[in-house]
Design a protein around this motif. Structure first.
Motif, PDB file in Angstrom:
ATOM      1  N   LEU A  27       6.335  -1.252 -10.000  1.00 17.30           N
ATOM      2  CA  LEU A  27       6.563  -1.450  -8.572  1.00 17.30           C
ATOM      3  C   LEU A  27       7.831  -2.272  -8.340  1.00 17.30           C
ATOM      4  O   LEU A  27       8.652  -1.934  -7.488  1.00 17.30           O
ATOM      5  CB  LEU A  27       5.357  -2.127  -7.922  1.00 17.30           C
ATOM      6  CG  LEU A  27       5.441  -2.408  -6.425  1.00 17.30           C
ATOM      7  CD1 LEU A  27       5.629  -1.121  -5.637  1.00 17.30           C
ATOM      8  CD2 LEU A  27       4.203  -3.137  -5.951  1.00 17.30           C
ATOM      9  N   SER A  28       8.015  -3.321  -9.104  1.00 19.48           N
ATOM     10  CA  SER A  28       9.215  -4.149  -8.970  1.00 19.48           C
ATOM     11  C   SER A  28      10.478  -3.348  -9.256  1.00 19.48           C
ATOM     12  O   SER A  28      11.517  -3.559  -8.628  1.00 19.48           O
ATOM     13  CB  SER A  28       9.152  -5.341  -9.923  1.00 19.48           C
ATOM     14  OG  SER A  28       8.095  -6.182  -9.585  1.00 19.48           O
ATOM     15  N   ALA A  29      10.371  -2.411 -10.198  1.00 18.86           N
ATOM     16  CA  ALA A  29      11.532  -1.608 -10.569  1.00 18.86           C
ATOM     17  C   ALA A  29      11.924  -0.603  -9.487  1.00 18.86           C
ATOM     18  O   ALA A  29      13.106  -0.303  -9.322  1.00 18.86           O
ATOM     19  CB  ALA A  29      11.265  -0.885 -11.880  1.00 18.86           C
ATOM     20  N   ALA A  81       0.511  -8.219  -2.557  1.00 18.25           N
ATOM     21  CA  ALA A  81      -0.792  -7.667  -2.189  1.00 18.25           C
ATOM     22  C   ALA A  81      -1.461  -6.917  -3.332  1.00 18.25           C
ATOM     23  O   ALA A  81      -2.645  -6.613  -3.264  1.00 18.25           O
ATOM     24  CB  ALA A  81      -0.639  -6.734  -0.991  1.00 18.25           C
ATOM     25  N   LEU A  82      -0.730  -6.624  -4.394  1.00 16.83           N
ATOM     26  CA  LEU A  82      -1.271  -5.878  -5.524  1.00 16.83           C
ATOM     27  C   LEU A  82      -2.212  -6.763  -6.332  1.00 16.83           C
ATOM     28  O   LEU A  82      -1.904  -7.917  -6.626  1.00 16.83           O
ATOM     29  CB  LEU A  82      -0.127  -5.375  -6.406  1.00 16.83           C
ATOM     30  CG  LEU A  82      -0.480  -4.470  -7.567  1.00 16.83           C
ATOM     31  CD1 LEU A  82      -1.144  -3.197  -7.069  1.00 16.83           C
ATOM     32  CD2 LEU A  82       0.766  -4.138  -8.368  1.00 16.83           C
ATOM     33  N   GLY A  83      -3.372  -6.228  -6.666  1.00 17.75           N
ATOM     34  CA  GLY A  83      -4.327  -7.015  -7.433  1.00 17.75           C
ATOM     35  C   GLY A  83      -5.462  -6.167  -7.993  1.00 17.75           C
ATOM     36  O   GLY A  83      -5.501  -4.947  -7.841  1.00 17.75           O
ATOM     37  N   LYS A  85     -11.091  -1.636  -9.652  1.00 16.96           N
ATOM     38  CA  LYS A  85     -10.010  -0.946  -8.957  1.00 16.96           C
ATOM     39  C   LYS A  85      -8.766  -1.812  -8.928  1.00 16.96           C
ATOM     40  O   LYS A  85      -8.846  -3.028  -8.791  1.00 16.96           O
ATOM     41  CB  LYS A  85     -10.430  -0.601  -7.531  1.00 16.96           C
ATOM     42  CG  LYS A  85     -11.592   0.363  -7.480  1.00 16.96           C
ATOM     43  CD  LYS A  85     -12.017   0.648  -6.075  1.00 16.96           C
ATOM     44  CE  LYS A  85     -13.242   1.544  -6.090  1.00 16.96           C
ATOM     45  NZ  LYS A  85     -13.749   1.807  -4.765  1.00 16.96           N
ATOM     46  N   ILE A  86      -7.639  -1.146  -9.041  1.00 13.49           N
ATOM     47  CA  ILE A  86      -6.349  -1.808  -8.907  1.00 13.49           C
ATOM     48  C   ILE A  86      -5.720  -1.244  -7.646  1.00 13.49           C
ATOM     49  O   ILE A  86      -5.603  -0.031  -7.496  1.00 13.49           O
ATOM     50  CB  ILE A  86      -5.459  -1.548 -10.134  1.00 13.49           C
ATOM     51  CG1 ILE A  86      -6.119  -2.163 -11.361  1.00 13.49           C
ATOM     52  CG2 ILE A  86      -4.065  -2.107  -9.913  1.00 13.49           C
ATOM     53  CD1 ILE A  86      -5.460  -1.826 -12.654  1.00 13.49           C
ATOM     54  N   GLY A  87      -5.360  -2.120  -6.733  1.00 17.95           N
ATOM     55  CA  GLY A  87      -4.817  -1.646  -5.469  1.00 17.95           C
ATOM     56  C   GLY A  87      -4.224  -2.767  -4.651  1.00 17.95           C
ATOM     57  O   GLY A  87      -3.945  -3.851  -5.154  1.00 17.95           O
ATOM     58  N   PHE A  88      -4.084  -2.499  -3.382  1.00 18.33           N
ATOM     59  CA  PHE A  88      -3.417  -3.415  -2.468  1.00 18.33           C
ATOM     60  C   PHE A  88      -4.410  -3.995  -1.473  1.00 18.33           C
ATOM     61  O   PHE A  88      -5.220  -3.269  -0.905  1.00 18.33           O
ATOM     62  CB  PHE A  88      -2.301  -2.675  -1.719  1.00 18.33           C
ATOM     63  CG  PHE A  88      -1.253  -2.137  -2.640  1.00 18.33           C
ATOM     64  CD1 PHE A  88      -0.205  -2.928  -3.045  1.00 18.33           C
ATOM     65  CD2 PHE A  88      -1.337  -0.844  -3.123  1.00 18.33           C
ATOM     66  CE1 PHE A  88       0.753  -2.440  -3.914  1.00 18.33           C
ATOM     67  CE2 PHE A  88      -0.387  -0.337  -3.988  1.00 18.33           C
ATOM     68  CZ  PHE A  88       0.660  -1.145  -4.385  1.00 18.33           C
ATOM     69  N   SER A  89      -4.313  -5.297  -1.266  1.00 13.55           N
ATOM     70  CA  SER A  89      -5.164  -5.938  -0.270  1.00 13.55           C
ATOM     71  C   SER A  89      -4.568  -5.676   1.111  1.00 13.55           C
ATOM     72  O   SER A  89      -3.377  -5.434   1.253  1.00 13.55           O
ATOM     73  CB  SER A  89      -5.283  -7.434  -0.546  1.00 13.55           C
ATOM     74  OG  SER A  89      -4.013  -8.048  -0.487  1.00 13.55           O
TER      75      SER A  89
END
Length: 143
Positions: free
Chosen positions: A46-48, A67-69, A84-88
């Motif tokens: 994501l940073s890239a 927000a990613l966690g 789950k890996i996702g965005f709050s």
């Protein structure tokens, strides 16, 4: 008719029974270990992609990355454990983090896709499985 009897070692049987009793404690820790490996890969991807290959200067606030966690491990109605890996949510500007991530991943009219989730899933699969194996082995050894 021939008959055979196999006796399992007592220490092995004790470990198996202890493992069965503590599986509800061990499984979430094992899944969390694997989830952290995938999370790190998603974060780096994501940073890239944020702000790369844009015609205009990037307007990124860093809010999507923050927000990613990883969600807590939960058991579903079928007895399966899920992580789950996702965005709050919510986002401060009124938009949804999931919507913005979807636009980054798949693009939109006038914006090329910049996949970060799918490559992270593919590249972190082996490392995730190894991390979970190692965690499970350490949990079993500690019984």
């Amino acid at each position: 008719m021939a008959k055979i009897t196999i006796n399992m070692p007592d220490d092995f049987l004790l470990k198996i029974s202890a493992l069965a009793e503590k599986s509800d404690e061990i499984i979430p820790r094992v899944l969390k270990a694997g989830g952290n490996v995938v999370l790190e890969k998603v974060k780096s991807n994501l940073s890239a992609v944020i702000g790369s290959e844009t015609k205009l200067k990037s307007r990124s606030t860093g809010e999507l990355e923050e927000a990613l966690g990883v969600s807590p491990v939960k058991k579903d109605s079928y007895g399966n454990y899920n992580l789950k890996i996702g965005f709050s949510e919510p986002r401060s500007g009124g938009e949804s983090n999931a919507k913005i991530a979807n636009i980054l991943e798949y693009g939109k009219s006038g914006q090329l896709p910049k996949p970060f989730l799918k490559p992270a899933k593919a590249k972190s699969r082996k490392a995730c499985i190894e991390a979970m194996k190692n965690k499970l082995e350490s949990e079993i050894d500690s019984l």
